[in-house]
Design a protein around this motif. Structure first.
Motif, short mmCIF file in Angstrom:
data_model
loop_
_atom_site.label_atom_id
_atom_site.label_comp_id
_atom_site.label_asym_id
_atom_site.label_seq_id
_atom_site.Cartn_x
_atom_site.Cartn_y
_atom_site.Cartn_z
N ALA B 99 0.83 -1.21 0.00
CA ALA B 99 0.00 0.00 0.00
C ALA B 99 0.87 1.26 0.00
O ALA B 99 0.62 2.20 -0.76
CB ALA B 99 -0.94 -0.01 1.21
N THR B 101 4.02 1.55 -1.00
CA THR B 101 4.74 1.66 -2.27
C THR B 101 3.83 2.20 -3.37
O THR B 101 4.22 3.09 -4.13
CB THR B 101 5.33 0.29 -2.69
N LEU B 102 2.60 1.67 -3.43
CA LEU B 102 1.63 2.15 -4.42
C LEU B 102 1.39 3.65 -4.25
O LEU B 102 1.47 4.42 -5.23
CB LEU B 102 0.29 1.41 -4.26
N ALA B 103 1.11 4.08 -3.03
CA ALA B 103 0.74 5.47 -2.77
C ALA B 103 1.90 6.41 -3.08
O ALA B 103 1.74 7.39 -3.81
CB ALA B 103 0.29 5.63 -1.32
N ILE B 104 3.09 6.09 -2.56
CA ILE B 104 4.22 7.01 -2.75
C ILE B 104 4.64 7.06 -4.22
O ILE B 104 4.97 8.12 -4.75
CB ILE B 104 5.40 6.60 -1.82
N THR B 105 4.60 5.90 -4.92
CA THR B 105 4.98 5.89 -6.34
C THR B 105 4.02 6.73 -7.17
O THR B 105 4.43 7.52 -8.02
CB THR B 105 5.03 4.45 -6.88
N VAL B 106 2.72 6.57 -6.92
CA VAL B 106 1.74 7.30 -7.73
C VAL B 106 1.85 8.80 -7.49
O VAL B 106 1.83 9.60 -8.43
CB VAL B 106 0.30 6.74 -7.51
N TRP B 107 2.05 9.21 -6.24
CA TRP B 107 2.22 10.64 -5.94
C TRP B 107 3.50 11.18 -6.56
O TRP B 107 3.51 12.27 -7.11
CB TRP B 107 2.24 10.88 -4.41
N THR B 108 4.59 10.43 -6.43
CA THR B 108 5.87 10.89 -6.98
C THR B 108 5.77 11.07 -8.48
O THR B 108 6.23 12.06 -9.05
CB THR B 108 7.00 9.88 -6.66
N PHE B 109 5.14 10.09 -9.15
CA PHE B 109 4.99 10.15 -10.61
C PHE B 109 4.24 11.41 -11.01
O PHE B 109 4.68 12.16 -11.89
CB PHE B 109 4.26 8.90 -11.11
N ILE B 110 3.10 11.67 -10.35
CA ILE B 110 2.27 12.83 -10.70
C ILE B 110 3.01 14.13 -10.40
O ILE B 110 3.05 15.04 -11.23
CB ILE B 110 0.91 12.76 -9.95
#
Lengths: 240, 122
Positions: B99, B101-110
């Motif tokens: 959870a 990893t998913l959250a931090i990756t998606v925020w970082t990407f955006i």
């Protein structure tokens, strides 16, 4: 005339029956998943493992005997890892446009995937050998198992943790992203591909083609990033 | 198709050999992946693209990637002894890590995409 019991004794010792059963179970599991509109709860990897595990337990088949047949499928993980170069090459023009954000998201995401296991594992008191096998869990199975065995981990345990991570990510990604209000499917795909490798990528393709493309990309890049980060993290862990 | 499979096997073999010789801590198939990618790019620049054989072989393997996880996954039965005693902590680490990893990756990407779009005026 030999009896059916003789036949069973004969077949159960040959690799053929376990290879056939593995492939047929997979085909059935995919069929089930398609019928139920790709519901993540009937993820074909998960249903196949459950069905085969039940068969092994009921008929008292040792894992080594099963693996003697299934290893022919298992062996393909290596060539399949090399094969990731092809979608990466085909999508390179798309990747190039967003190379900088991808690079940043990859570095941060890959570090979080590994370090979160280290911190959480330490908090809940996981034994060190389990922890080492746990670190590469976001990389695709072939790569994660290779990393694990090179660091003295248990590659079978790593495989199980990789698959469970894949299934967990595929299960939670859609409700989680919807609740977070994220509608950028490139970002959603990238996150699930990085976290949950091939199983996450398959899920992303079920939801949206753009998400699938970025998930595949993230899986390929994270296979490379994880194989660099985990040995460094393990050195930190074993040195302390 | 057969040539495509031979190509994938060859690149894995080259990757494994290089890792063995150089002792770099990266799995052989990953080195094979990088080398194949570089060769495909060079091939395209030299006007040899497309590569239908390699593409067909790669596509077959990757569309059934899930099947390749199954044999190792069934190992959960023989590992049940280890897993049972640590089941709760393992489950916590697994779910929370996924959870986070998913959250931090998606925020970082955006956030990164926004930052670079603004910087380069895309």
């Amino acid at each position: 005339m030999r009896s059916p019991v003789d036949l069973w004794v004969y077949l159960s010792t040959s690799p053929l029956i376990w290879l056939t059963l593995t492939v047929c179970t997979w085909i059935g599991a995919v069929e089930l998943s398609v019928r139920l509109k790709r519901n993540p709860l009937v993820n074909p990897v998960m249903t196949s493992i459950i069905v085969l595990s039940i068969v092994m337990t009921v008929f008292h088949i040792p894992y080594e005997k099963f693996f003697a047949g299934a290893q022919f499928v298992h062996f393909l993980l290596g060539p399949a890892t090399v094969a990731i170069a092809v979608p990466l090459y085909l999508q390179w023009d798309e990747v190039k446009k967003v190379l900088a954000p991808i690079g940043v998201a990859l570095a941060v995401g890959s570090l979080v995937a590994v370090l979160s296991v280290m911190v959480l594992g330490w908090l809940v008191g996981l034994p060190r050998d389990v922890l080492i096998s746990f670190l590469p869990k976001s990389a695709t199975a072939g790569v994660a198992m290779a990393i694990s065995s090179s660091l003295g981990g248990n590659p079978s345990l790593t495989a199980v943790l990789v698959i469970l991570t894949g299934i967990t990510g595929a299960l939670i990604v859609t409700p989680m992203m919807n609740r977070m209000g994220i509608r950028d499917y490139a970002a959603r795909g990238f996150a699930v591909g990085l976290t949950s490798h091939g199983i996450g990528t398959a899920r992303a393709y079920d939801v949206d083609p753009t998400a699938g493309l970025f998930a595949g990309m993230a899986m390929a890049l994270n296979a490379i990033a994880t194989s660099i980060i985990v040995p460094l993290a393990a050195r930190l862990l074993l040195g302390s | 198709m057969l040539r495509g499979i031979a190509t994938l096997l060859m690149f894995q073999l080259i990757g494994e050999s290089l890792v063995f010789l150089s002792k770099i801590p990266v799995p052989g198939p990953v080195v094979g992946l990088v080398l194949l990618f570089v060769v495909l790019q060079i091939g395209r620049r030299a006007g040899h693209a497309p590569f239908p054989q390699v593409e067909a072989a790669a596509n077959t393997l990757l569309t059934n990637l899930g099947l390749l996880f199954v044999p190792a996954g069934v190992g959960v039965v023989s590992l049940w002894g280890v897993l049972k005693s640590e089941a709760a902590p393992i489950a916590i680490v697994l779910v929370v890590s996924a959870a986070v990893t998913l959250a931090i990756t998606v925020w970082t990407f955006i956030a990164a995409r926004r930052y670079f779009d603004k910087k380069w005026g895309a």
